[in-house]
Design a protein around this motif. Structure first.
Motif, short mmCIF file in Angstrom:
data_model
loop_
_atom_site.label_atom_id
_atom_site.label_comp_id
_atom_site.label_asym_id
_atom_site.label_seq_id
_atom_site.Cartn_x
_atom_site.Cartn_y
_atom_site.Cartn_z
N LEU A 54 1.36 -1.99 3.40
CA LEU A 54 2.44 -1.21 3.94
C LEU A 54 3.11 -2.00 4.94
O LEU A 54 2.58 -2.35 6.11
CB LEU A 54 2.18 0.40 4.28
CG LEU A 54 3.47 1.21 4.69
CD1 LEU A 54 4.41 1.41 3.47
CD2 LEU A 54 3.07 2.54 5.23
N LEU A 55 4.48 -2.48 4.80
CA LEU A 55 5.13 -3.26 5.74
C LEU A 55 6.55 -2.98 5.97
O LEU A 55 7.15 -2.61 4.85
CB LEU A 55 4.92 -4.62 5.20
CG LEU A 55 3.64 -5.57 4.93
CD1 LEU A 55 3.77 -6.76 4.20
CD2 LEU A 55 3.00 -5.47 6.37
N GLY A 56 7.03 -2.97 7.13
CA GLY A 56 8.38 -3.28 7.34
C GLY A 56 8.92 -4.42 6.90
O GLY A 56 8.40 -5.34 6.77
N ARG A 57 10.41 -4.53 6.96
CA ARG A 57 11.04 -5.67 6.23
C ARG A 57 10.92 -6.83 7.12
O ARG A 57 10.68 -7.95 6.62
CB ARG A 57 12.21 -5.45 6.12
CG ARG A 57 13.31 -6.48 5.29
CD ARG A 57 12.59 -6.94 4.07
NE ARG A 57 12.91 -8.23 3.63
CZ ARG A 57 13.74 -8.38 2.61
NH1 ARG A 57 14.10 -7.29 1.78
NH2 ARG A 57 14.15 -9.72 2.19
N ARG A 58 10.91 -6.78 8.56
CA ARG A 58 10.69 -7.88 9.52
C ARG A 58 9.22 -8.62 9.17
O ARG A 58 9.11 -9.96 9.21
CB ARG A 58 10.88 -7.57 10.76
CG ARG A 58 10.82 -8.73 11.80
CD ARG A 58 11.32 -8.34 13.40
NE ARG A 58 12.78 -8.10 13.08
CZ ARG A 58 13.38 -7.17 13.86
NH1 ARG A 58 12.66 -6.90 14.94
NH2 ARG A 58 14.77 -6.79 13.82
N THR A 59 8.12 -7.59 9.40
CA THR A 59 6.90 -8.33 8.99
C THR A 59 6.91 -8.92 7.72
O THR A 59 6.18 -9.95 7.59
CB THR A 59 5.77 -7.13 9.23
OG1 THR A 59 5.98 -6.50 10.61
CG2 THR A 59 4.44 -7.48 9.33
N ALA A 81 -2.88 -11.52 -2.63
CA ALA A 81 -3.22 -10.37 -3.94
C ALA A 81 -2.88 -9.04 -3.61
O ALA A 81 -2.58 -8.37 -4.64
CB ALA A 81 -4.72 -10.55 -3.88
N ALA A 82 -2.77 -8.57 -2.54
CA ALA A 82 -2.37 -7.17 -2.12
C ALA A 82 -1.02 -6.79 -2.72
O ALA A 82 -0.22 -7.57 -2.68
CB ALA A 82 -2.51 -6.94 -0.55
N THR A 83 -0.77 -5.68 -3.16
CA THR A 83 0.72 -5.18 -3.38
C THR A 83 1.10 -4.84 -2.20
O THR A 83 0.57 -3.93 -1.45
CB THR A 83 0.26 -4.04 -4.18
OG1 THR A 83 0.10 -4.14 -5.56
CG2 THR A 83 2.02 -3.32 -4.47
N LYS A 84 2.33 -5.50 -1.94
CA LYS A 84 3.12 -4.92 -0.64
C LYS A 84 4.00 -3.86 -0.75
O LYS A 84 5.05 -4.10 -1.62
CB LYS A 84 3.95 -6.34 -0.06
CG LYS A 84 2.98 -7.58 0.42
CD LYS A 84 2.60 -8.42 -1.06
CE LYS A 84 1.71 -9.38 -0.51
NZ LYS A 84 1.13 -10.09 -1.88
N TYR A 85 3.90 -2.77 -0.15
CA TYR A 85 5.07 -1.89 -0.27
C TYR A 85 5.80 -2.06 0.81
O TYR A 85 5.43 -1.81 2.26
CB TYR A 85 4.11 -0.54 -0.01
CG TYR A 85 3.55 -0.21 -1.48
CD1 TYR A 85 3.88 0.23 -2.47
CD2 TYR A 85 2.08 -0.53 -1.34
CE1 TYR A 85 3.20 0.63 -3.67
CE2 TYR A 85 1.47 -0.24 -2.65
CZ TYR A 85 1.88 0.40 -3.72
OH TYR A 85 0.98 0.58 -4.68
N VAL A 86 7.04 -2.34 0.78
CA VAL A 86 8.03 -2.91 1.87
C VAL A 86 9.23 -1.92 2.12
O VAL A 86 9.85 -1.70 1.21
CB VAL A 86 8.47 -4.11 1.54
CG1 VAL A 86 9.33 -4.70 2.53
CG2 VAL A 86 7.44 -5.18 1.13
N VAL A 87 9.27 -1.40 3.28
CA VAL A 87 10.44 -0.55 3.50
C VAL A 87 11.60 -1.51 3.97
O VAL A 87 11.30 -2.36 4.85
CB VAL A 87 10.11 0.30 4.82
CG1 VAL A 87 11.35 1.20 5.33
CG2 VAL A 87 8.95 1.41 4.70
N THR A 88 12.56 -1.40 3.04
CA THR A 88 13.77 -2.25 3.10
C THR A 88 15.13 -1.55 2.49
O THR A 88 14.94 -0.87 1.55
CB THR A 88 13.57 -3.63 2.39
OG1 THR A 88 14.48 -4.63 2.88
CG2 THR A 88 13.01 -3.37 0.96
N HIS A 89 16.22 -2.29 3.10
CA HIS A 89 17.58 -1.90 2.36
C HIS A 89 17.99 -3.27 1.67
O HIS A 89 18.99 -2.89 1.08
CB HIS A 89 18.56 -1.82 3.62
CG HIS A 89 18.09 -0.68 4.68
ND1 HIS A 89 18.16 0.54 4.18
CD2 HIS A 89 17.96 -0.78 5.83
CE1 HIS A 89 17.83 1.45 5.11
NE2 HIS A 89 17.55 0.55 6.41
N ARG A 90 17.12 -4.16 1.71
CA ARG A 90 17.29 -5.10 0.68
C ARG A 90 16.15 -5.61 -0.30
O ARG A 90 15.76 -6.76 -0.16
CB ARG A 90 17.61 -6.62 1.60
CG ARG A 90 18.87 -6.53 2.54
CD ARG A 90 18.80 -7.57 3.49
NE ARG A 90 17.86 -7.58 4.51
CZ ARG A 90 16.88 -8.39 4.86
NH1 ARG A 90 17.03 -9.53 4.25
NH2 ARG A 90 16.05 -8.33 5.85
#
Length: 195
Positions: A54-59, A81-90
């Protein structure tokens, strides 16, 4: 139900920032002098064999520019390999996958992901996500890699105004380099003193 573990590299004064981010932070890569094979192994063990992120967009952007280019590295292999769940507006510009963009309702999205099937989630490097997830009871564990350094400036682990929380010590381990790895379980809101 999937669990959410927050893993952060942190200074003695609570700073988690590790790069300039355009704000003049003077201590880029301040954790480097303390890195050891023993510390690497402890970090690999803390993440586990399989996990999603679980990541923010900058990270996400910082990591996407680095980890796919690191061949034959156990941490890189697991992160890639991990699925990245990204909090983003883009969401249209997410290329490092597998990836899923999260919308405006962080808490509801994390609740949905945790209720689904899959490996546990790791939140790392995204200090703006930590406080709201703790506030809404979404985090299950906090693992702090505490470095023997006082920075005096930079982004802090907990945002001002984060609701008071109680934590239970699960494990702690001291490294020869001076790093302390400490794991806490979330115990819930901190009770207020009776007057």
């Amino acid at each position: 139900m999937r669990k959410l573990k927050v893993i952060e590299h942190i200074s003695l004064d609570g700073v988690v920032q590790n790069s300039a981010d355009g704000d003049g932070f003077p201590y880029t890569d301040w954790t480097a002098p303390y890195r050891t094979p023993e510390g690497r192994d402890a970090l690999l063990a803390a993440h586990g064999e399989r996990f999603d992120l679980l990541l923010g967009r900058r990270t996400y952007d910082i990591w996407a520019g680095f980890w796919p280019k690191v061949p034959g590295n156990p941490m890189a292999d697991r992160l890639n390999a991990a699925t990245k769940y990204v909090v983003t507006h883009r969401p249209e510009s997410l290329e490092w996958g597998p990836v899923e963009a999260l919308g405006k309702d962080l808490v509801e999205d994390v609740r949905r992901i945790k209720a689904g099937d899959g490996p546990d989630l790791v939140l790392s490097g995204s200090s703006t996500l930590t406080s709201p997830l703790l506030e809404h009871g979404m985090a299950d564990e906090v693992l702090l890699i505490v470095y023997p350094a006082l920075l005096g400036t930079g982004k802090r682990f907990f945002a001002e105004g984060t609701p008071a929380q109680a934590f239970e010590l699960a494990e702690t381990r001291a490294m020869p380099s001076g790093i302390i790895v400490t794991s806490y379980k979330i115990a819930g809101p901190l009770p207020k003193a009776e007057v």
